[in-house]
Enzyme design. Structure first.
Site, mmCIF file in Angstrom:
data_model
loop_
_atom_site.group_PDB
_atom_site.id
_atom_site.type_symbol
_atom_site.label_atom_id
_atom_site.label_comp_id
_atom_site.label_asym_id
_atom_site.label_seq_id
_atom_site.Cartn_x
_atom_site.Cartn_y
_atom_site.Cartn_z
ATOM 1 C CB THR A 28 -0.908 0.029 1.246
ATOM 2 O OG1 THR A 28 -0.114 -0.314 2.381
ATOM 3 C CG2 THR A 28 -2.046 -0.968 1.125
ATOM 4 N N GLY A 55 17.453 -11.212 2.891
ATOM 5 C CA GLY A 55 16.452 -11.847 2.022
ATOM 6 C C GLY A 55 15.268 -12.431 2.757
ATOM 7 C CG LEU A 76 12.831 -9.966 8.779
ATOM 8 C CD1 LEU A 76 13.548 -10.664 9.921
ATOM 9 C CD2 LEU A 76 11.367 -9.735 9.150
ATOM 10 C CB SER A 103 18.861 -6.771 5.584
ATOM 11 O OG SER A 103 18.608 -7.321 4.319
ATOM 12 C CB SER A 104 18.265 -3.485 1.272
ATOM 13 O OG SER A 104 17.003 -4.043 1.186
ATOM 14 C CG ASP A 110 10.740 -1.874 3.731
ATOM 15 O OD1 ASP A 110 9.580 -1.948 4.176
ATOM 16 O OD2 ASP A 110 11.180 -2.620 2.851
ATOM 17 C CE1 TYR A 121 7.522 -3.925 -3.324
ATOM 18 C CE2 TYR A 121 8.420 -2.329 -4.885
ATOM 19 C CZ TYR A 121 7.828 -2.612 -3.671
ATOM 20 O OH TYR A 121 7.517 -1.588 -2.820
HETATM 21 C C1 GAF Z 1 8.998 -4.119 0.296
HETATM 22 C C2 GAF Z 1 9.158 -2.652 -0.081
HETATM 23 F F1 GAF Z 1 10.454 -2.239 0.116
HETATM 24 C C3 GAF Z 1 8.202 -1.761 0.692
HETATM 25 O O1 GAF Z 1 8.293 -0.433 0.237
HETATM 26 C C4 GAF Z 1 6.755 -2.278 0.581
HETATM 27 O O2 GAF Z 1 6.197 -1.942 -0.664
HETATM 28 C C5 GAF Z 1 6.695 -3.775 0.842
HETATM 29 O O3 GAF Z 1 7.640 -4.510 0.091
HETATM 30 C C6 GAF Z 1 5.326 -4.329 0.541
HETATM 31 O O4 GAF Z 1 4.392 -3.764 1.404
HETATM 32 O O5 GAF Z 1 9.369 -4.336 1.630
#
Ligand code: GAF
Length: 391
Positions: free
Chosen positions: A41, A126, A129, A131-132, A176, A226
């Site tokens: 989202t 990977g 969680l 890490s990047s 993140d 993604y």
């Molecule tokens: C990854 C992305 F880095 C986040 O920005 C987010 O979109 C997520 O996937 C999915 O909710 O962690």
């Protein structure tokens, strides 16, 4: 079976730094994150509900007298070196998270001289969680401290995200990096990804643990899938926009608009957008459950999120589905779902504390039987965001 916080990391980094560079570093800690609800989202300008956890990157940094940048990955036992005139992709990924942040800081006017880095930590790579993001935010925070650049936390999070979008090439949202930088002990962050306004929601239920089951799989297509999902969401918005120019993102879209303008044009795009629009609402409803202290109702929504990610957004995988199926009829599990980008990584489970041990045993054997793989288990607790580690 469960892990412990690697409290000795700052000391390990300090020692290694002094061995490699004969200097005493400034050390920064930047944590990984969980997200309770609100998946995929963030880049649709919706809401998310993450929290920083007790797993982190620890990064030591100190100035050099030349224009070189030397990086050591303590855990990977790897080294990379370049200079400030040569900020290009390294060809081995992990240095790019640091280089990308240097590039963003410079775009924002920061003037660097050379520096040395050693970093390491206990966020499994990977596992979904972040890490990047933790490495990006540790780098940004460390540059800010070392060179006294005076960027604020919001700018550090945004520059971390921009580094990942523009330098690493993953079109991630802001969740993140924001969670890593703004985390607060025993609190969730309810973040509005459009305005970046946020609110802390206390989460210190003494009876519930956040248990993460790590599938131990990461599919190589994860980052391209993604970016594809993100593009499909944008396509949905552009279809609606033809009739409703005021709609800027799926945050502004309604189910009615999707049925009228997206479904007839492209069924798959409709399914993606339908998931996102429902998930944004699910998060808002979930926050109401939390206000009422109704974790059962909240947990039910987590299962619904998983179903949406599996059937509509199609970012789950058999291993994640096994892990959710294994817990879904367990009364001690309030809610469970895949977490993060998808195609591997962890499930997040809200579990009654007294049943955690038995559940871990059940899931460990069940997962082995279903997938032939060993599950990894982490019990997460909610910690503060990025900070300097005082020696
Ligand atoms: C990854 C992305 F880095 C986040 O920005 C987010 O979109 C997520 O996937 C999915 O909710 O962690």
């Amino acid at each position: 079976m469960t892990d412990q916080t690697a409290t000795d990391y700052p000391e390990k980094i300090r020692k290694h730094f002094s061995t490699v560079y004969q200097q005493t570093p400034l050390i920064v800690r930047s944590p990984g994150r969980v997200n309770l609800i609100g998946e995929h989202t963030d880049y649709n300008m919706g809401f998310v509900l993450p929290a920083a956890i007790n797993k982190a990157i620890y990064l030591g940094i100190q100035k050099r007298e030349d224009n070189e940048m030397h990086f050591v990955s303590f855990d990977m036992d790897d080294f990379y070196q370049t200079d400030l005139q040569n900020i290009t992709r390294s060809g081995k990924l992990w240095p790019d998270y640091i280089l990308g942040v240097v590039e963003q800081f410079r775009k924002a006017g920061a003037e660097f001289t050379g520096f040395n880095i050693v970093f390491g930590g206990d966020i499994p790579f990977g596992a979904g969680l972040s890490s990047s993001a933790a490495l990006e935010c540790a780098s940004g925070f460390a540059f800010n401290e070392l060179f006294t650049f005076r960027f604020d936390r919001r700018q550090i999070a945004l520059m971390g995200q921009a580094a990942e979008n523009q330098f690493v090439g993953v079109n991630c949202g802001i969740m993140d990096q924001f969670a890593s930088v703004f985390g607060k002990k025993q609190n969730l962050i309810r973040l509005d990804c459009r305005s970046l306004e946020y609110e802390y929601i206390p989460f210190n239920d003494n009876d519930i643990e956040i248990v993460l089951f790590d599938t131990q799989v990461k599919h190589s297509l994860a980052s391209s899938a993604y970016n594809d999902r993100r593009a499909q969401c944008e396509k949905g918005v552009s279809l609606i926009k033809q009739q409703h120019p005021e709609v800027q993102s799926l945050r502004d879209a309604t189910e009615e608009m999707l049925l009228k303008h997206v479904k007839p044009a492209d069924e798959e795009t409709y399914r993606r957008c339908h998931y996102v629009v429902s998930e944004i609402q699910r998060l808002l409803d979930g926050c109401e459950d939390l206000k009422k202290d109704d974790l059962r109702a909240f947990g039910k929504r987590m299962f619904e999120t998983h179903a949406g990610l599996r059937d509509l957004y199609e970012v789950s995988c058999p291993e994640l589905d096994h892990l959710v199926n294994l817990v879904k009829d367990q009364p001690a599990v309030l809610g469970a779902r895949m977490m993060g980008g998808g195609f591997g990584g962890c499930t997040i489970n809200l579990v009654e504390k007294e049943s955690v041990h038995a559940l871990i045993q059940d899931v460990t054997s069940g997962y082995k039987a279903l997938s032939g793989k060993d599950v990894q288990v982490y019990v997460a607790n909610i910690q503060d965001g990025t900070s300097r580690v005082e020696s």
